[in-house]
Design a protein around this motif. Structure first.
Motif, PDB file in Angstrom:
ATOM      1  N   UNK A   1       0.830  -1.203   0.000  1.00 50.32           N
ATOM      2  CA  UNK A   1       0.000   0.000   0.000  1.00 50.32           C
ATOM      3  C   UNK A   1       0.864   1.252   0.000  1.00 50.32           C
ATOM      4  N   UNK A   2       0.273   2.364  -0.435  1.00 50.22           N
ATOM      5  CA  UNK A   2       0.905   3.678  -0.352  1.00 50.22           C
ATOM      6  C   UNK A   2      -0.061   4.632   0.328  1.00 50.22           C
ATOM      7  N   UNK A   3       0.360   5.190   1.451  1.00 48.12           N
ATOM      8  CA  UNK A   3      -0.472   6.128   2.211  1.00 48.12           C
ATOM      9  C   UNK A   3       0.039   7.536   1.955  1.00 48.12           C
ATOM     10  N   UNK A   4      -0.842   8.414   1.485  1.00 45.12           N
ATOM     11  CA  UNK A   4      -0.478   9.788   1.128  1.00 45.12           C
ATOM     12  C   UNK A   4      -1.172  10.750   2.078  1.00 45.12           C
ATOM     13  N   UNK A   5      -0.388  11.411   2.927  1.00 47.61           N
ATOM     14  CA  UNK A   5      -0.960  12.341   3.913  1.00 47.61           C
ATOM     15  C   UNK A   5      -1.403  13.653   3.285  1.00 47.61           C
ATOM     16  N   UNK A   6      -0.893  13.971   2.111  1.00 41.87           N
ATOM     17  CA  UNK A   6      -1.311  15.211   1.437  1.00 41.87           C
ATOM     18  C   UNK A   6      -2.730  15.091   0.892  1.00 41.87           C
ATOM     19  N   UNK A   7      -3.022  13.968   0.253  1.00 39.61           N
ATOM     20  CA  UNK A   7      -4.335  13.784  -0.371  1.00 39.61           C
ATOM     21  C   UNK A   7      -5.278  12.923   0.470  1.00 39.61           C
ATOM     22  N   UNK A   8      -4.768  12.425   1.614  1.00 41.30           N
ATOM     23  CA  UNK A   8      -5.566  11.561   2.496  1.00 41.30           C
ATOM     24  C   UNK A   8      -6.117  10.351   1.736  1.00 41.30           C
ATOM     25  N   UNK A   9      -5.226   9.736   0.947  1.00 45.22           N
ATOM     26  CA  UNK A   9      -5.642   8.574   0.172  1.00 45.22           C
ATOM     27  C   UNK A   9      -4.723   7.393   0.455  1.00 45.22           C
ATOM     28  N   UNK A  10      -5.254   6.197   0.226  1.00 43.38           N
ATOM     29  CA  UNK A  10      -4.480   4.966   0.323  1.00 43.38           C
ATOM     30  C   UNK A  10      -4.665   4.220  -0.997  1.00 43.38           C
ATOM     31  N   UNK A  11      -3.561   3.800  -1.607  1.00 42.05           N
ATOM     32  CA  UNK A  11      -3.631   3.129  -2.902  1.00 42.05           C
ATOM     33  C   UNK A  11      -2.838   1.832  -2.891  1.00 42.05           C
ATOM     34  N   UNK A  12      -3.263   0.921  -3.772  1.00 45.30           N
ATOM     35  CA  UNK A  12      -2.525  -0.308  -4.010  1.00 45.30           C
ATOM     36  C   UNK A  12      -2.473  -0.540  -5.508  1.00 45.30           C
ATOM     37  N   UNK A  13      -1.257  -0.444  -6.049  1.00 42.54           N
ATOM     38  CA  UNK A  13      -1.046  -0.615  -7.484  1.00 42.54           C
ATOM     39  C   UNK A  13      -1.964   0.289  -8.302  1.00 42.54           C
ATOM     40  N   UNK A  14      -2.074   1.558  -7.854  1.00 39.39           N
ATOM     41  CA  UNK A  14      -2.854   2.551  -8.574  1.00 39.39           C
ATOM     42  C   UNK A  14      -4.336   2.552  -8.267  1.00 39.39           C
ATOM     43  N   UNK A  15      -4.809   1.565  -7.508  1.00 40.26           N
ATOM     44  CA  UNK A  15      -6.231   1.506  -7.174  1.00 40.26           C
ATOM     45  C   UNK A  15      -6.443   2.035  -5.760  1.00 40.26           C
ATOM     46  N   UNK A  16      -7.362   2.983  -5.633  1.00 34.22           N
ATOM     47  CA  UNK A  16      -7.594   3.631  -4.348  1.00 34.22           C
ATOM     48  C   UNK A  16      -8.509   2.811  -3.447  1.00 34.22           C
ATOM     49  N   UNK A  17      -8.239   2.903  -2.140  1.00 36.03           N
ATOM     50  CA  UNK A  17      -9.113   2.339  -1.126  1.00 36.03           C
ATOM     51  C   UNK A  17      -9.826   3.506  -0.464  1.00 36.03           C
ATOM     52  N   UNK A  18     -11.132   3.546  -0.543  1.00 35.73           N
ATOM     53  CA  UNK A  18     -11.897   4.661  -0.003  1.00 35.73           C
ATOM     54  C   UNK A  18     -12.049   4.514   1.517  1.00 35.73           C
ATOM     55  N   UNK A  19     -11.414   5.408   2.259  1.00 32.14           N
ATOM     56  CA  UNK A  19     -11.471   5.376   3.712  1.00 32.14           C
ATOM     57  C   UNK A  19     -12.127   6.647   4.247  1.00 32.14           C
ATOM     58  N   UNK A  20     -12.810   6.515   5.378  1.00 33.40           N
ATOM     59  CA  UNK A  20     -13.330   7.688   6.070  1.00 33.40           C
ATOM     60  C   UNK A  20     -12.157   8.390   6.747  1.00 33.40           C
ATOM     61  N   UNK A  21     -12.323   9.658   7.163  1.00 27.48           N
ATOM     62  CA  UNK A  21     -11.230  10.355   7.849  1.00 27.48           C
ATOM     63  C   UNK A  21     -10.713   9.606   9.074  1.00 27.48           C
ATOM     64  N   UNK A  22     -11.616   9.021   9.875  1.00 27.28           N
ATOM     65  CA  UNK A  22     -11.190   8.280  11.064  1.00 27.28           C
ATOM     66  C   UNK A  22     -10.423   7.017  10.684  1.00 27.28           C
ATOM     67  N   UNK A  23     -10.893   6.331   9.667  1.00 27.59           N
ATOM     68  CA  UNK A  23     -10.206   5.117   9.224  1.00 27.59           C
ATOM     69  C   UNK A  23      -8.798   5.459   8.722  1.00 27.59           C
ATOM     70  N   UNK A  24      -8.696   6.572   7.976  1.00 26.49           N
ATOM     71  CA  UNK A  24      -7.392   7.002   7.472  1.00 26.49           C
ATOM     72  C   UNK A  24      -6.463   7.345   8.638  1.00 26.49           C
ATOM     73  N   UNK A  25      -6.968   8.084   9.618  1.00 26.73           N
ATOM     74  CA  UNK A  25      -6.158   8.469  10.769  1.00 26.73           C
ATOM     75  C   UNK A  25      -5.683   7.243  11.542  1.00 26.73           C
ATOM     76  N   UNK A  26      -6.565   6.272  11.685  1.00 27.72           N
ATOM     77  CA  UNK A  26      -6.216   5.066  12.424  1.00 27.72           C
ATOM     78  C   UNK A  26      -5.116   4.291  11.700  1.00 27.72           C
ATOM     79  N   UNK A  27      -5.269   4.120  10.388  1.00 28.54           N
ATOM     80  CA  UNK A  27      -4.247   3.428   9.611  1.00 28.54           C
ATOM     81  C   UNK A  27      -2.931   4.199   9.630  1.00 28.54           C
ATOM     82  N   UNK A  28      -3.002   5.507   9.540  1.00 30.58           N
ATOM     83  CA  UNK A  28      -1.819   6.356   9.579  1.00 30.58           C
ATOM     84  C   UNK A  28      -1.072   6.187  10.896  1.00 30.58           C
ATOM     85  N   UNK A  29      -1.815   6.197  12.010  1.00 27.53           N
ATOM     86  CA  UNK A  29      -1.204   6.055  13.327  1.00 27.53           C
ATOM     87  C   UNK A  29      -0.529   4.697  13.477  1.00 27.53           C
TER      88      UNK A  29
END
Length: 224
Positions: free
Chosen positions: A134-162
């Protein structure tokens, strides 16, 4: 600016955190022990750590020295009633960047904070972080795998980031609750479990649901 305040005096802690937020617009997280100060400082990024000298589980000097030994590079400002030359030398030798004697005026505290931030002690944050496939991008608040995005809520993104920022380390539910929802949020630690469950379900699409591992009775950790 993100500030971590470690102060066991409840009245002073409330006053300082409130005034820094209201007068300067800083985001302040407040803990009341050296152990929590260490856990929070190593689990996330803060521009400055305001560290009380005397706390119930030991002195701030011990916490400061422990942080520096682990390579912590953030700015540390000691807050204390001790004002002898020896005390000041001990604080600076332990790794503190500055020293402020209680009682102090808010304007002086703000001036010390500004001076420390100008010195640019805080480490740079990695904005794009690889997490296995996976690639986690804090600028765009997105998570991708091989160019395909995983749609996360803000809380889900924060949790994965932490979790990603602390790969391999076990984070307690309480720490995750405080870091993501805030120490004064009117929610229970069960919200952490519910968010992890939803996040795992989304990762399952890519066969990555086992990335977030449960540690029975404690919390969670992320393993690639």
């Amino acid at each position: 600016m993100n500030i971590l305040l470690a102060e066991d005096d409840e009245r002073l802690g409330e006053l300082v955190s409130h005034m820094l937020n209201r007068k300067a617009g800083y985001r302040v997280e407040w803990v009341m022990s050296g152990r929590d100060a260490y856990d929070y400082a190593t689990a996330s990024h803060y521009d400055i750590l305001l560290l009380d000298w005397m706390m119930p589980d030991g002195d701030g000097i011990h916490t400061c020295r422990k942080l520096r030994k682990t390579g912590y590079q953030g700015a540390i400002l000691m807050l204390t009633a001790k004002d002898s030359l020896k005390d000041r030398v001990d604080g600076l030798d332990a790794g503190a960047d500055d020293y402020l004697v209680k009682p102090f005026e808010l304007e002086e505290l703000l001036a010390r904070i500004r001076a420390l931030t100008r010195r640019n002690y805080a480490p740079l944050i990695q904005e794009v972080m690889p997490i296995g496939s996976l690639t986690l991008d804090r600028n765009s608040f997105t998570v991708q795998r091989e160019g395909e995005s995983i749609q996360l809520t803000p809380r889900e993104f924060q949790l994965l980031d932490l979790l990603a920022a602390n790969q391999g380390q076990v984070l307690t539910r309480e720490l995750m609750l405080d870091r993501i929802w805030g120490y004064d949020a009117d929610v229970s630690a069960k919200i952490v479990d519910a968010t992890v469950k939803l996040l795992r379900k989304k990762l399952e699409t890519f066969g990555l649901e086992e990335m977030i591992q449960s540690v029975r009775g404690v919390g969670y950790k992320l393993e690639n």
